[in-house]
Each structure stands twice: as structure tokens, then as C-alpha cells.
Design a protein around this motif. Sequence first.
Motif, PDB file in Angstrom:
ATOM      1  N   ALA A   1      35.135   4.256   2.564  1.00  0.00           N
ATOM      2  CA  ALA A   1      33.761   4.741   2.465  1.00  0.00           C
ATOM      3  C   ALA A   1      33.654   5.752   1.324  1.00  0.00           C
ATOM      4  O   ALA A   1      34.545   6.577   1.119  1.00  0.00           O
ATOM      5  CB  ALA A   1      33.333   5.382   3.779  1.00  0.00           C
ATOM      6  N   TYR A   2      32.556   5.691   0.610  1.00  0.00           N
ATOM      7  CA  TYR A   2      32.336   6.566  -0.551  1.00  0.00           C
ATOM      8  C   TYR A   2      32.452   8.036  -0.174  1.00  0.00           C
ATOM      9  O   TYR A   2      33.001   8.843  -0.934  1.00  0.00           O
ATOM     10  CB  TYR A   2      30.956   6.271  -1.139  1.00  0.00           C
ATOM     11  N   LYS A   3      31.951   8.391   0.998  1.00  0.00           N
ATOM     12  CA  LYS A   3      31.933   9.800   1.405  1.00  0.00           C
ATOM     13  C   LYS A   3      33.332  10.385   1.588  1.00  0.00           C
ATOM     14  O   LYS A   3      33.500  11.606   1.563  1.00  0.00           O
ATOM     15  CB  LYS A   3      31.133   9.959   2.702  1.00  0.00           C
ATOM     16  N   GLU A   4      34.337   9.495   1.748  1.00  0.00           N
ATOM     17  CA  GLU A   4      35.711   9.983   1.877  1.00  0.00           C
ATOM     18  C   GLU A   4      36.280  10.445   0.542  1.00  0.00           C
ATOM     19  O   GLU A   4      37.287  11.143   0.495  1.00  0.00           O
ATOM     20  CB  GLU A   4      36.603   8.892   2.474  1.00  0.00           C
TER      21      GLU A   4
ATOM     22  N   GLN B   1      25.338   0.750   2.092  1.00  0.00           N
ATOM     23  CA  GLN B   1      26.530   1.552   1.829  1.00  0.00           C
ATOM     24  C   GLN B   1      27.436   1.601   3.056  1.00  0.00           C
ATOM     25  O   GLN B   1      26.981   1.852   4.174  1.00  0.00           O
ATOM     26  CB  GLN B   1      26.144   2.978   1.438  1.00  0.00           C
ATOM     27  N   VAL B   2      28.735   1.352   2.839  1.00  0.00           N
ATOM     28  CA  VAL B   2      29.730   1.465   3.898  1.00  0.00           C
ATOM     29  C   VAL B   2      30.010   2.945   4.137  1.00  0.00           C
ATOM     30  O   VAL B   2      30.356   3.674   3.206  1.00  0.00           O
ATOM     31  CB  VAL B   2      31.020   0.714   3.516  1.00  0.00           C
ATOM     32  N   THR B   3      29.844   3.375   5.372  1.00  0.00           N
ATOM     33  CA  THR B   3      29.995   4.800   5.691  1.00  0.00           C
ATOM     34  C   THR B   3      31.132   5.071   6.663  1.00  0.00           C
ATOM     35  O   THR B   3      31.336   6.214   7.072  1.00  0.00           O
ATOM     36  CB  THR B   3      28.684   5.353   6.281  1.00  0.00           C
ATOM     37  N   THR B   4      31.865   4.035   7.063  1.00  0.00           N
ATOM     38  CA  THR B   4      32.982   4.211   7.987  1.00  0.00           C
ATOM     39  C   THR B   4      34.272   3.723   7.347  1.00  0.00           C
ATOM     40  O   THR B   4      34.269   2.874   6.456  1.00  0.00           O
ATOM     41  CB  THR B   4      32.743   3.427   9.291  1.00  0.00           C
ATOM     42  N   GLY B   5      35.380   4.260   7.815  1.00  0.00           N
ATOM     43  CA  GLY B   5      36.683   3.814   7.333  1.00  0.00           C
ATOM     44  C   GLY B   5      37.132   4.524   6.075  1.00  0.00           C
ATOM     45  O   GLY B   5      36.370   5.261   5.436  1.00  0.00           O
TER      46      GLY B   5
END
Length: 288
Positions: free
Chosen positions: A122-125, A115-119
Motif C-alpha cells: 500500500a502506498y501509505k506504507e 487505491q490499495v490501502t492494505t498490506g
Amino acid sequence: MAYTRKDVSTLTAAEKRRFVKAMLEVKRRGEYDEFVRMHIEYYVGDGEGGLRTAHMTPSFLPWHRRFLLELERALRRVDPSVSMPYWDWTKDRTTSSVPWTKDLLGGNGRRSDRQVTTGPFAYKEGNWTITEGITDEEFLTRDLGRARDPIVLPTRSELEWAMKDPVYDVSPWDSTVTKGFRNKLEGWGTGRGSSAWRNHNRVHRWVGGVMLGGASVNDPVFWMHHAFVDLCWSRWQRRHRAHRYLPVKPPGPGSEQRGRIVARHEKLPPWDVTPDQLEDHGRIYRYA
């Protein structure tokens, strides 16, 4: 008046912000997922029946030229100053170089689930949930360089191997041909490892994650990659001015490729346009 597509490594901080903002807005409006669905629908391989327009076919290049133009038009409806930058993967070759920065596309996926977590994507954004795909994952994934079975991005000499071939494509017009610019650039090879995936195809595999398969559009780098592929076609056209898109005419009766590929003056689904009409982009955009 023609607008300019720039090398992604030359974008200013303001240009990056405008590009990201426009991409997120096209996603928010629901338009982006329509592009993902379209690419999945038209990702038809040699082993499948029916017409091939997007991959393993002469129309690989004009189809993606028009596909990219459609996305670019959506971006420019949001912000007329935005155009699609291109990622020159023969030059920017590391997992920390452009475009894998926090202010643009974010970096590699985490080791546990990719999972991409930066930028900003990212899903978390909360702005880039994957709703159209071939898996149930809702988050963007990447495996830059393929950690367990490393590969490297294509080199300038490998790209030049394709660029110097003066013939656009050859019969049987599919993934098995070993001559012709189109497949040398698209990259269907033989054998195993890097030799099986050349140029365009190897870049998809180097990025990994959702960039593998028909749902690859879910990673915004898809467009920067294809903008560079389009630039390569444009450079090939200038280098080999006497050579054009092939085939000129559809395969004849009895050919296994009859009704399966698009000739120069035939319509290119899903649009009302021919490869011939897509060869010259000079009035629409140019490359810096």
C-alpha cells in the motif's frame, strides 16, 4: 540444485514474510522499476511495426519465463530461500482469498480511486511508490472483479480448453489465431465481455487497476499470475510431449510476419537466449 515454486495458498507465515521483505528490498534498490520499464518497452501489439516478443506472439510464454527468472534471481540475491509462488486463479477465486491478504499482497482498491490501502504494498506504507507507468498515479490500484462491469476469473474448464490443444501455435502467429495452445492461454479472443478476454488476459482484467496494460508489472500479483501461466505451459509440455514451440523456422519472404516473430532457434530479445533453450526449466526450478 533446482528450487521449488509453491502454490501461494500453501506458504507459511514465515515464507510470506521473507517473500514480502525480498520484494520490497528489490524495489528499494531500484531494480524492480527496471522490470516495469522492460515490460512497457516490449509490450508491442499486432498493430505496431517491428518485432513482437512479449505479447500477441509465439514467444509470449518463453519471454515471460525468462522475465520471471530474472526477477526471481533478483529476489534470491536478497534471500536465497525465496522463490516466486504461483496463484492458481482457477482455485483461489474470491477477493478475500490468497493472495489478497494483509500479510501478503493486500486487498482490493478503495471505491473512490481504486487505491490499495492494505498490506505491505500500500502506498501509505511508503515502500511501494509507482515511478514507472502509463499514468501519473504513484499508488498501487486494483478493481478486483471489476465492480461496475463484473467479470469472473477463468474456470478450470476454460483453462482445460487451452491445455488440451496439442498444437503450440499457428499462423499468422498473432492475436487473431483461434487455434493453438499459446493464444488460447494468452487469451486474445473476439466479441465483447468475458469472451473477448480468456485465461491469462481475463485475469489481468479481473484484477484491474495497474494490471491493465504494459505497466502491469507494478502490481506484485503480476509475477504470481505469470508463475501459474508458466506452470500451465510446463504441464502442457508434459501432456503433449511430441509437440514443441512453433514456428520452427522464421516466416518466409512475403509473409507479413517476417521479422516480426521469433522462431524456435532465434534469439529472444532482450536476452541472448532462444525459445528452444527456455523450454526445459527442470535444472533451475520445479513446481510443487
